[in-house]
Scaffold this active site. Structure first.
Site, mmCIF file in Angstrom:
data_model
loop_
_atom_site.group_PDB
_atom_site.id
_atom_site.type_symbol
_atom_site.label_atom_id
_atom_site.label_comp_id
_atom_site.label_asym_id
_atom_site.label_seq_id
_atom_site.Cartn_x
_atom_site.Cartn_y
_atom_site.Cartn_z
ATOM 1 N N GLN A 62 48.646 -4.105 28.352
ATOM 2 C CA GLN A 62 47.286 -4.436 27.910
ATOM 3 C C GLN A 62 47.236 -4.616 26.388
ATOM 4 O O GLN A 62 46.613 -5.554 25.896
ATOM 5 C CB GLN A 62 46.334 -3.299 28.357
ATOM 6 C CG GLN A 62 44.876 -3.657 28.259
ATOM 7 C CD GLN A 62 44.483 -4.772 29.230
ATOM 8 O OE1 GLN A 62 45.156 -5.007 30.233
ATOM 9 N NE2 GLN A 62 43.411 -5.476 28.912
ATOM 10 N N GLY A 112 62.903 8.683 55.354
ATOM 11 C CA GLY A 112 63.007 8.748 53.897
ATOM 12 C C GLY A 112 62.576 10.116 53.419
ATOM 13 O O GLY A 112 63.392 11.021 53.244
ATOM 14 N N GLU A 123 68.511 15.403 40.388
ATOM 15 C CA GLU A 123 68.046 14.006 40.470
ATOM 16 C C GLU A 123 66.634 13.877 39.892
ATOM 17 O O GLU A 123 66.344 12.963 39.115
ATOM 18 C CB GLU A 123 68.045 13.533 41.930
ATOM 19 C CG GLU A 123 67.450 12.137 42.089
ATOM 20 C CD GLU A 123 67.485 11.599 43.525
ATOM 21 O OE1 GLU A 123 67.780 12.380 44.447
ATOM 22 O OE2 GLU A 123 67.230 10.397 43.703
#
Ligand SMILES: Cc1cc2nc3c(=O)[nH]c(=O)nc-3n(C[C@H](O)[C@H](O)[C@H](O)COP(=O)(O)OP(=O)(O)OC[C@H]3O[C@@H](n4cnc5c(N)ncnc54)[C@H](O)[C@@H]3O)c2cc1C
Length: 392
Positions: free
Chosen positions: A349, A144, A255
């Site tokens: 939250q 990766g 990207e």
């Protein structure tokens, strides 16, 4: 003396112009009318309909930055930047933005940049129309971050190549018609001998092994693919043989900028959602936004959103001017992705128990945002790149 009248109107942030703003407004209307109302249904279905590609093609959104001669809109990268930011801001889920974005932002640019006129006609023209779905296949089960470690091999034969190997985590991988695939074309290790081949779904030996289940981005399909003796004609070689590492690096900057723009849009949306909720939800007889603890959380969120935007727009402006922006893009990607996760967490939250429920969409925003510090180069890799850029 000329008196400049203050009209109260805010100037557009550079590098955007009025024309980009018009595009932004029409994208906003489109996303709110045709995507946002269906997002939950598509998340459940684990994909958005294929027709969304053709619809976006019809409206010109898949070819914003490509020449009119190829069916595009004749715009530039800034138009695509508005597309990325607006998908996130106006309420497309992370999955929809990822599926459409992988097509327009990472899979079709190498075809345009490195493809021949014949490859433009065969692959890019139908992609701009949304008739063929594209994906970019670099990652493999064993490689990766370490792109140079890919193992998928293309053996040279008379008239082309025979490909064997596999890819994983590929966005649009399950239904892609065209896979821009990184392969090794020499036995040499390291960055040498990487090439790109255009693999087509109907080629014998090309198999979609599985559709992967994920934490977020549910409406995008993420595929695992295998290639067993796939015969690929020489005319499907994209760019130069063994020149693929250059293609990967060229693609990465865009990207990462797109990911930063997506986070900028998402954080702006989360900020607005938090402010609305803090005004409307009451506890102990007053709106929760009147408690300092909540007000300060929102104040901090607004700063994170603004810092991410400033870093990202600056990197975008330099990128648009053709300047080497590795440092600025890396900073923008690293900061914005982590900031977006933190912001989504805080907005949950602020919503209390409702934040944990699906109704408000903030739990989805959190799950979707969590991919940011992993995809397109992890936070750790971003810090390594930045360290090198700083001469260390
Ligand atoms: C939903 C999703 C969609 C994706 N879409 C695509 C796609 O369309 N096309 C495609 O090709 N790929 C795609 N990817 C793959 C993505 O780019 C990789 O997951 C990413 O680059 C990380 O690689 P990895 O998962 O192999 O992690 P690894 O490289 O195995 O990393 C594991 C951990 O080790 C750390 N690490 C690794 N090397 C170093 C180092 N040198 N220094 C410090 N730390 C290090 C990492 O930062 C990470 O924390 C997608 C991934 C996901 C999850």
């Amino acid at each position: 003396m000329t008196v400049i009248k203050d009209t109260g109107q805010r100037a557009l942030p550079p590098p955007f112009t009025e024309e980009h703003e018009e595009l932004r407004q029409s994208l906003r209307r489109f996303v709110r009318a045709e995507i946002a109302p269906h997002v939950e249904e598509w998340e459940e279905a684990r994909e958005f309909p294929r027709e969304l590609f053709t619809r976006c093609g019809e409206l010109g959104f898949l070819g914003l930055k490509y020449p009119e001669a190829l069916g595009g809109q004749g715009g530039d990268y800034l138009h695509d930047a508005v597309w990325a930011e607006e998908l996130a801001f106006s309420g497309a889920s992370g999955g929809v933005a990822a599926g459409l974005g992988a097509h327009t932002g990472i899979a079709t640019p190498p075809i345009f940049k490195f493809g021949t006129p014949e490859q433009h006609q065969r692959f890019l023209v139908p992609a701009i129309r949304g008739e063929k779905i594209c994906a970019l296949g670099i990652t493999e089960p064993g490689a990766g971050s370490d792109v140079a470690g890919i193992r998928t091999f293309a053996r040279t034969v008379d008239g082309g190549y025979v490909v064997n190997g596999s890819k994983t985590f590929i966005t649009n991988g399950v239904r892609a018609d065209i896979l821009i695939t990184a392969v090794k074309t020499t036995e040499q290790g390291g960055h040498h001998g990487i090439s790109f081949l255009v693999l087509e779904r109907e080629m014998p030996g090309y198999e979609v092994v599985s559709k992967l289940e994920k934490m977020g981005w549910h409406s995008s399909d993420t595929g695992e693919l295998s290639f067993a003796d796939v015969e690929v004609p020489a005319e499907n070689l994209l760019g130069e043989e063994n020149g693929g590492f250059h293609l990967i690096m060229a693609n990465f900057q865009w990207e990462r900028l797109l990911m930063a723009l997506g986070a900028v849009g998402a954080m702006q949306r989360l900020l607005e959602v938090a402010i609305d909720y803090a005004k409307e939800r009451e506890a102990f007889g007053r709106p929760i936004g009147r408690f300092q603890a909540i007000r300060h959380k929102i104040a901090e969120i607004s700063i994170k959103a603004e810092v991410a935007k400033a870093l990202t727009y600056n990197a975008l402006r330099l990128f648009h001017d053709g300047i080497d922006v590795v440092k600025e893009v890396t900073q923008a990607k690293l900061y914005s992705q982590r900031a977006c996760v933190e912001v989504a967490d805080e907005v949950i939250q602020i919503h209390g128990g409702y934040g944990y429920m699906r109704e408000y969409g903030v739990e989805r925003a959190y799950r979707d945002a969590r991919l940011g510090p992993i995809g397109g180069g992890t936070d750790e890799i971003m810090r390594e790149i930045l360290g090198k850029q700083l001469g260390l």
